[in-house]
Design an enzyme around this catalytic site. Structure first.
Site: not given
Ligand code: GAR
Length: 208
Positions: A12-13, A94, A110
């Site tokens: 969740g950053t 989704l 992304h």
């Molecule tokens: C992030 O790097 C986001 O861009 C990626 O997952 C990570 C989640 O980090 N999303 C994808 O790859 C979607 N295809 P977070 O939970 O710390 O925000």
């Protein structure tokens, strides 16, 4: 004031970047009213609770079919009166009901410059592993609307990040988050809440 519902699965950053942007006053046209997680153990849920944001958990595996899950998620988002849905590290695909009910109202972040390193199977650390395997010198992040094509919806914002000699997937992931994702995701949400994104066919125009 638009209701923003953030969908998460992990650390969740990116959710934190949105909470910080809201608290610092850079998102004024909307408010994060709910955080929905696909994973009951996601640290993102703690981040939401720390800021008094209501949370919900909905797991794909609790539904027999994709259709049932799709209907349940759509019903939950309607119940929450979502004006904008943000996929902030949401790792569940989704279904078509959610997507058609919220056309051009779902923003995904992304961790690559679409159309590179995107589509089915490209998520999380895998994206950065592939970028390093290919040897690209520049990568980055993309904020885009979600449509039926995985990572194929209208692009809102992109930011480039350099790849350095000796990068590991983890080091590159962190740089892409810090220098791109945590900046362009809150920016895209602000633009949406201020009605500054015009969708023209498969592309967008930013009105500022
Ligand atoms: C992030 O790097 C986001 O861009 C990626 O997952 C990570 C989640 O980090 N999303 C994808 O790859 C979607 N295809 P977070 O939970 O710390 O925000």
């Amino acid at each position: 004031m638009k209701n923003i519902v953030v969908l998460v699965s992990g650390g969740g950053t990116n959710l934190q970047a949105l909470i910080d942007a809201q608290q610092s006053g850079s998102i004024t046209g909307g408010k994060i009213t709910c955080v929905i997680s696909s994973n009951p153990n996601a640290y993102a849920l703690t981040r939401a609770a720390n800021h008094g944001i209501p949370t919900e958990v909905i797991r794909r595996k609790d539904f027999a079919t994709m259709e049932a899950y799709d209907q349940a998620l759509t019903a939950l988002l309607r119940e929450k009166q979502a004006d904008l849905i943000v996929l902030a590290g949401f790792m569940t695909i989704l279904g078509s009901t959610v997507i058609s009910n919220f056309e051009n109202r779902i923003i995904n972040i992304h961790p690559a410059l679409i159309p590179s390193f995107c589509g089915e199977g490209y998520y999380g650390l895998r994206v950065h592993e592939e970028a390093l395997r290919k040897g690209v010198k520049v990568t980055g992040a993309t904020a885009h609307f979600v449509n039926e094509v995985c990572d194929g919806g209208p692009i809102i914002l992109q930011k480039a990040v350099e790849v350095r000699t000796g990068d590991t997937p983890e080091v590159l992931q962190r740089r892409v988050m810090e220098q791109a994702e945590w900046q362009i995701l809150p920016q895209a949400v602000r633009l949406f809440c201020d009605d500054k994104i015009k969708v023209i066919g498969g592309t967008t125009e930013i009105l500022e």
